[in-house]
Design an enzyme around this catalytic site. Structure first.
Site, PDB file in Angstrom:
ATOM      1  N   GLY A 155     -12.163  91.868  -3.342  1.00  0.00           N
ATOM      2  CA  GLY A 155     -10.864  91.277  -3.655  1.00  0.00           C
ATOM      3  C   GLY A 155     -10.103  92.057  -4.697  1.00  0.00           C
ATOM      4  N   THR A 159     -13.528  97.064   0.950  1.00  0.00           N
ATOM      5  CA  THR A 159     -14.772  96.906   0.199  1.00  0.00           C
ATOM      6  C   THR A 159     -15.843  96.308   1.107  1.00  0.00           C
ATOM      7  OG1 THR A 159     -13.493  96.496  -1.787  1.00  0.00           O
ATOM      8  CG2 THR A 159     -15.823  95.886  -1.856  1.00  0.00           C
ATOM      9  N   ARG A 166      -7.894 104.348 -11.855  1.00  0.00           N
ATOM     10  CA  ARG A 166      -8.173 102.916 -11.744  1.00  0.00           C
ATOM     11  C   ARG A 166      -9.558 102.663 -11.139  1.00  0.00           C
ATOM     12  NH1 ARG A 166      -9.438  99.036  -7.456  1.00  0.00           N
ATOM     13  NH2 ARG A 166      -8.635  97.022  -8.108  1.00  0.00           N
ATOM     14  N   VAL A 167     -10.310 101.756 -11.741  1.00  0.00           N
ATOM     15  CA  VAL A 167     -11.593 101.317 -11.206  1.00  0.00           C
ATOM     16  C   VAL A 167     -11.564  99.797 -11.127  1.00  0.00           C
ATOM     17  CG1 VAL A 167     -14.078 101.194 -11.628  1.00  0.00           C
ATOM     18  CG2 VAL A 167     -12.848 103.312 -12.125  1.00  0.00           C
ATOM     19  N   GLY A 168     -11.980  99.247 -10.007  1.00  0.00           N
ATOM     20  CA  GLY A 168     -11.992  97.797  -9.844  1.00  0.00           C
ATOM     21  C   GLY A 168     -13.329  97.182 -10.184  1.00  0.00           C
ATOM     22  N   GLY A 195      -9.672  93.348  -7.714  1.00  0.00           N
ATOM     23  CA  GLY A 195     -10.726  93.626  -8.672  1.00  0.00           C
ATOM     24  C   GLY A 195     -10.425  93.306 -10.115  1.00  0.00           C
TER      25      GLY A 195
END
Lengths: 193, 132
Positions: free
Chosen positions: B53, B1, B29-31, B55
């Site tokens: 980090g 990131t 999946r989405v953080g 998420g």
């Protein structure tokens, strides 16, 4: 005139100095410095904070060193899926994109969602359709994929197939949330984002 | 990131974050990175912030807005506000860090992992890049 400036990150990790060769450390130092300078140049010439943010992040997205844009990690299907967001503190306007597979610089599309759509977040195929309408050139997913990230995915799948073991990351309730591996062979060294 | 927070000559703040997420992620999946108020936040009255980090925890702790709210409602300085929020993330079990700049040009770069690739450059002439 107001004081100005910027601050950047390129990921936090359970990584120690001894895990990175001096050459790789120097590469990181140079790329982080380049990103800072790109953003600072925008600010120094009187540009807007939002444009400085995009300028700095694009440098990092274009580098295979980091988990964003080129060099992004692979999902379970062996594909890079990219997310980004941006926010303007003056108007409290915001834009975000998720699950992109073909946008070279996701931060740029996030800004366009903020400035050129009535929405805050667009995801997946819809986000890429919006990008095409704006004239974006889409890149093949292979552009983002690097040999290192492919190796990391293979390793993660091996660990997962073996039951996760100590490399599975557990949440506060003890549930295994995912398995992830950083840029080295030591499975204790997780990548945190 | 990767992420950036900036303050321009007119006193306007902005922040952004970009990521590939987690290796071997599944199920769409989405953080926290694309979640406004979690991984990214900016408010001219307080600060601009980007997080990195684990998420799921940064979403649950609503990190970006939490730091800003501590500054706006409690009058906390940026450094303390970010530390308090990161303590909450740690208590949940999350690992990672935040970078932020406030409306006066003060920066903070905090993390609860051994390393975070980071740096800042200010109109005062200060420039720093660090990794560990």
């Amino acid at each position: 005139m107001h004081s100005y400036g910027l601050v950047i990150h390129a990921g936090a990790a359970a990584i120690l100095r001894k895990d990175l060769s001096p050459e790789l450390q120097a590469e990181h130092q140079a790329k982080l410095s380049e990103a800072l300078d790109a953003g600072y140049a925008v600010l120094d010439s009187g540009g807007e904070a939002i444009d400085a943010v995009v300028a700095a992040i694009r440098v990092l997205e274009d580098s295979p060193l980091y988990n964003a844009g080129k060099g992004a990690v692979l999902n379970a299907g062996g594909v890079c899926e990219l997310d980004a967001s941006i926010m303007d503190g003056k108007a409290q306007a915001a834009g975000a994109v998720a699950g992109l597979q073909h946008i070279k610089n996701p931060i740029t599309l996030a800004r366009d969602v903020m400035q050129k759509s009535a929405h805050v977040m667009l995801a997946g195929e819809g986000a890429e359709k919006f990008a095409r309408e704006l004239g974006y050139e889409l890149v093949p997913n292979e552009y983002f994929q690097t040999p290192l990230r492919k190796k990391q995915l293979e390793k993660a799948k091996e660990i997962e197939a073996a039951g996760g073991g100590h490399t599975a990351i557990r949440d506060a309730e003890g549930r295994i949330s995912f398995v992830t591996i950083d840029d080295h062979a030591d499975p204790e060294r997780h990548k945190w984002g | 990131t990767v992420g950036c927070a900036a303050l321009d000559k007119r006193g306007n703040l902005a922040a952004g974050t970009s990521t590939g997420g987690m290796t071997n992620k599944k199920f769409g999946r989405v953080g926290d990175s694309p979640i406004i108020g979690a991984g990214t936040y900016a408010n001219n009255r307080t600060c601009a912030l980007s997080a990195t980090g684990h998420g799921e925890y940064f979403i649950r702790a609503v990190v970006g807005h939490d730091v800003s709210a501590r500054m706006e409602y409690q009058g906390m300085p940026l450094e303390k506000a970010a530390a308090a929020t990161l303590t909450n993330v740690s208590a949940l079990g999350g690992k990672g860090g935040v970078i932020a700049i406030d409306h006066d040009g003060k920066v903070t770069m905090q993390f609860n992992t051994p390393g975070m690739f980071r740096g800042f450059r200010l109109s005062t002439g200060e420039k720093k890049v660090a990794m560990f």
